[in-house]
Design an enzyme around this catalytic site. Structure first.
Site, mmCIF file in Angstrom:
data_model
loop_
_atom_site.group_PDB
_atom_site.id
_atom_site.type_symbol
_atom_site.label_atom_id
_atom_site.label_comp_id
_atom_site.label_asym_id
_atom_site.label_seq_id
_atom_site.Cartn_x
_atom_site.Cartn_y
_atom_site.Cartn_z
ATOM 1 N N CYS A 91 -9.209 -24.349 24.182
ATOM 2 C CA CYS A 91 -9.747 -23.691 23.710
ATOM 3 C C CYS A 91 -10.058 -23.384 22.191
ATOM 4 O O CYS A 91 -10.991 -22.917 21.963
ATOM 5 C CB CYS A 91 -7.828 -22.306 23.394
ATOM 6 S SG CYS A 91 -6.787 -23.922 22.266
ATOM 7 N N GLY B 142 -2.327 -12.280 28.092
ATOM 8 C CA GLY B 142 -3.134 -12.371 29.806
ATOM 9 C C GLY B 142 -3.260 -13.656 30.482
ATOM 10 O O GLY B 142 -3.757 -13.354 31.129
ATOM 11 N N CYS C 75 -0.490 -25.953 23.136
ATOM 12 C CA CYS C 75 -0.492 -24.846 22.729
ATOM 13 C C CYS C 75 -0.074 -23.430 22.267
ATOM 14 O O CYS C 75 0.531 -22.972 21.916
ATOM 15 C CB CYS C 75 -2.661 -24.549 22.470
ATOM 16 S SG CYS C 75 -3.129 -23.425 21.070
ATOM 17 N N LEU D 175 -4.791 -10.523 21.352
ATOM 18 C CA LEU D 175 -5.353 -10.249 22.007
ATOM 19 C C LEU D 175 -6.991 -11.514 21.539
ATOM 20 O O LEU D 175 -7.264 -11.817 20.107
ATOM 21 C CB LEU D 175 -5.955 -8.768 21.774
ATOM 22 C CG LEU D 175 -7.083 -8.313 22.077
ATOM 23 C CD1 LEU D 175 -6.875 -8.037 23.250
ATOM 24 C CD2 LEU D 175 -7.441 -7.039 21.143
ATOM 25 N N SER D 176 -7.542 -12.110 23.126
ATOM 26 C CA SER D 176 -8.457 -13.059 21.800
ATOM 27 C C SER D 176 -9.595 -12.942 22.159
ATOM 28 O O SER D 176 -10.668 -12.695 21.621
ATOM 29 C CB SER D 176 -8.289 -13.425 24.133
ATOM 30 O OG SER D 176 -9.073 -13.076 24.984
ATOM 31 N N GLY D 177 -10.002 -11.528 22.238
ATOM 32 C CA GLY D 177 -11.833 -11.598 23.041
ATOM 33 C C GLY D 177 -12.537 -11.150 24.184
ATOM 34 O O GLY D 177 -13.181 -11.377 24.452
ATOM 35 N N GLY D 178 -11.373 -12.105 25.353
ATOM 36 C CA GLY D 178 -11.614 -12.062 26.669
ATOM 37 C C GLY D 178 -11.269 -10.689 26.998
ATOM 38 O O GLY D 178 -10.497 -10.397 27.303
ATOM 39 N N VAL D 179 -11.603 -10.674 28.284
ATOM 40 C CA VAL D 179 -11.233 -9.217 29.765
ATOM 41 C C VAL D 179 -10.357 -9.904 30.199
ATOM 42 O O VAL D 179 -9.511 -8.090 29.855
ATOM 43 C CB VAL D 179 -12.777 -9.372 30.966
ATOM 44 C CG1 VAL D 179 -11.932 -10.761 31.247
ATOM 45 C CG2 VAL D 179 -12.284 -8.171 31.286
ATOM 46 N N ASP D 180 -9.288 -10.175 29.859
ATOM 47 C CA ASP D 180 -7.739 -10.664 30.265
ATOM 48 C C ASP D 180 -6.700 -10.028 29.275
ATOM 49 O O ASP D 180 -6.292 -8.603 30.417
ATOM 50 C CB ASP D 180 -7.133 -11.585 30.488
ATOM 51 C CG ASP D 180 -8.063 -12.456 31.914
ATOM 52 O OD1 ASP D 180 -8.682 -12.077 32.268
ATOM 53 O OD2 ASP D 180 -8.593 -13.695 31.650
ATOM 54 N N SER D 181 -6.835 -9.962 28.281
ATOM 55 C CA SER D 181 -5.771 -9.858 27.169
ATOM 56 C C SER D 181 -6.029 -8.269 26.675
ATOM 57 O O SER D 181 -5.473 -7.740 26.690
ATOM 58 C CB SER D 181 -6.155 -10.493 25.957
ATOM 59 O OG SER D 181 -7.059 -11.293 25.006
#
Length: 356
Positions: A196, A123, A100, A10-16
């Site tokens: 990233c 994501g 990465c 979970l990155s904090g972005g909408v996709d994940s």
């Protein structure tokens, strides 16, 4: 998947974040992880911003899930940065995001936490399928602009076996709609751009920090005319047009002479010297062990456009292959990954590094 242990990156972005929603919607209860890859010793270089963690925490809590921060900054800077600096120092064009994924997101993370899980969900805009023989393949997303199979072209076969991409079959517009409908905190958050971990740090500043500057001549390829100086060949890549800083342009970077420290450029919006009909690649990395077909399609950069090609062995050992294109493409640079697909642009076979 109901009996599988699932970890979500979970990155904090909408996709994940929509990945979390999709898994919960299916009755699953994954554990969420935020991978920290910014260096602690220099906060301005730390991409694990408070906002990212706040967003990730809010999404995990919304669905009653645990979120754990996994520190992989040492592995990133010891492996991915070392790879990047070694390549650019020697005149190549690396792709840190590709490495990465292989070394950190599906690599170091697995060593620290991922090995406790059956599946790792991300994501990425990619899909997988199982063939009649039980082999798992990575396949492209229906969203050609967002498709990220090229960024996953170097992951190991065992990493692909554990990987799932719950939103890979969706269009970006669908992701936004779901996020807004579910009132996710990051529904309108912009997509991240660039490498990233850099955040607001300029890529050239990143290179300058480790390699410094090494000025040399910039010469027009066709005439031999000296146009000025560059600050270091590692600040430029073949096919580059923006940021060269010379008048009378536009100019394309078309060749590097590492021994003489010369950058060669050609003038025009679309000079022929910027194009190649064929090139060599070495050490082909396959996501799923197979015999490559002679006819493939390829990408050399993140783009929705595929180019049809023929691939044949260029040495007896089978370490080097020749890629002959159906139409010339510009910006072919040593060090880039040539990503290999089937002729239908569906299955991603893997990739090889361009040598010439």
């Amino acid at each position: 998947m109901i009996d599988k242990r699932i970890a979500v990156l979970l990155s904090g972005g909408v996709d994940s974040s929509v990945v979390v929603y999709e898994l919960v919607r299916q009755g699953l209860h994954p554990d969420c992880f935020y991978i920290k890859i910014g260096p602690e010793e220099d906060k301005e270089w730390d991409c694990s911003s408070e906002e990212d963690i706040e967003m990730a925490t809010a999404v995990a809590h919304k669905y009653g899930l645990n979120l754990e921060i996994v520190d992989c900054h040492e592995e990133y800077w010891n492996q991915v940065t070392a790879y990047t600096m070694n390549k650019v120092k020697n005149g190549f064009t690396p792709n840190p995001d590709v490495m990465c994924n292989r070394l950190v997101k599906f690599g170091a993370f697995d060593g620290k936490k991922g090995h406790e899980y059956d599946l790792i969900a991300t994501g990425h805009y990619a899909q997988t399928e199982i063939d009649a023989d039980g082999r798992k393949w990575m396949t492209t997303s229906p969203d050609p602009v967002k498709d990220q199979t090229d960024f996953l072209c170097q992951i190991e076969p065992w990493q692909l076996q554990k990987a799932i991409f719950p939103i890979g079959g969706m269009m970006k517009a669908e992701i936004r709609e779901i996020a807004e409908r579910e009132h996710l905190v990051n529904a309108k958050r912009k997509d991240s751009q660039g490498i990233c971990f850099l955040g607001k740090i300029n890529y050239n500043d990143y290179i300058r920090r480790y390699l410094g500057e090494n000025p040399g001549d910039v010469i027009e390829l066709e005439t031999g005319r000296r146009l000025g100086q560059h600050k270091g060949l590692w600040f430029h890549t073949i096919g580059q047009r923006k940021g060269l800083g010379f008048g009378e342009g536009p100019w394309f970077a078309v060749k590097k002479d590492m021994e003489r420290n010369i950058l060669y450029v050609s003038k025009g919006y679309d000079p022929q010297t910027a194009y190649k009909n064929e090139f060599l690649i070495h050490d082909i990395h396959l996501l799923t062990p197979c015999e490559l077909p002679e006819r493939v399609s390829i990408k050399i950069r993140h783009t929705p456009v595929f180019t049809d090609a023929k691939i044949t062995k260029a040495d007896e050992e089978g370490h080097t292959f020749r890629v002959v294109l159906s139409a010339p493409i510009h910006g072919v640079a040593p060090g880039q990954f040539c990503v290999l697909y089937d002729s239908d642009h569906h299955r991603c076979f893997g990739s090889g590094e361009i040598t010439i």
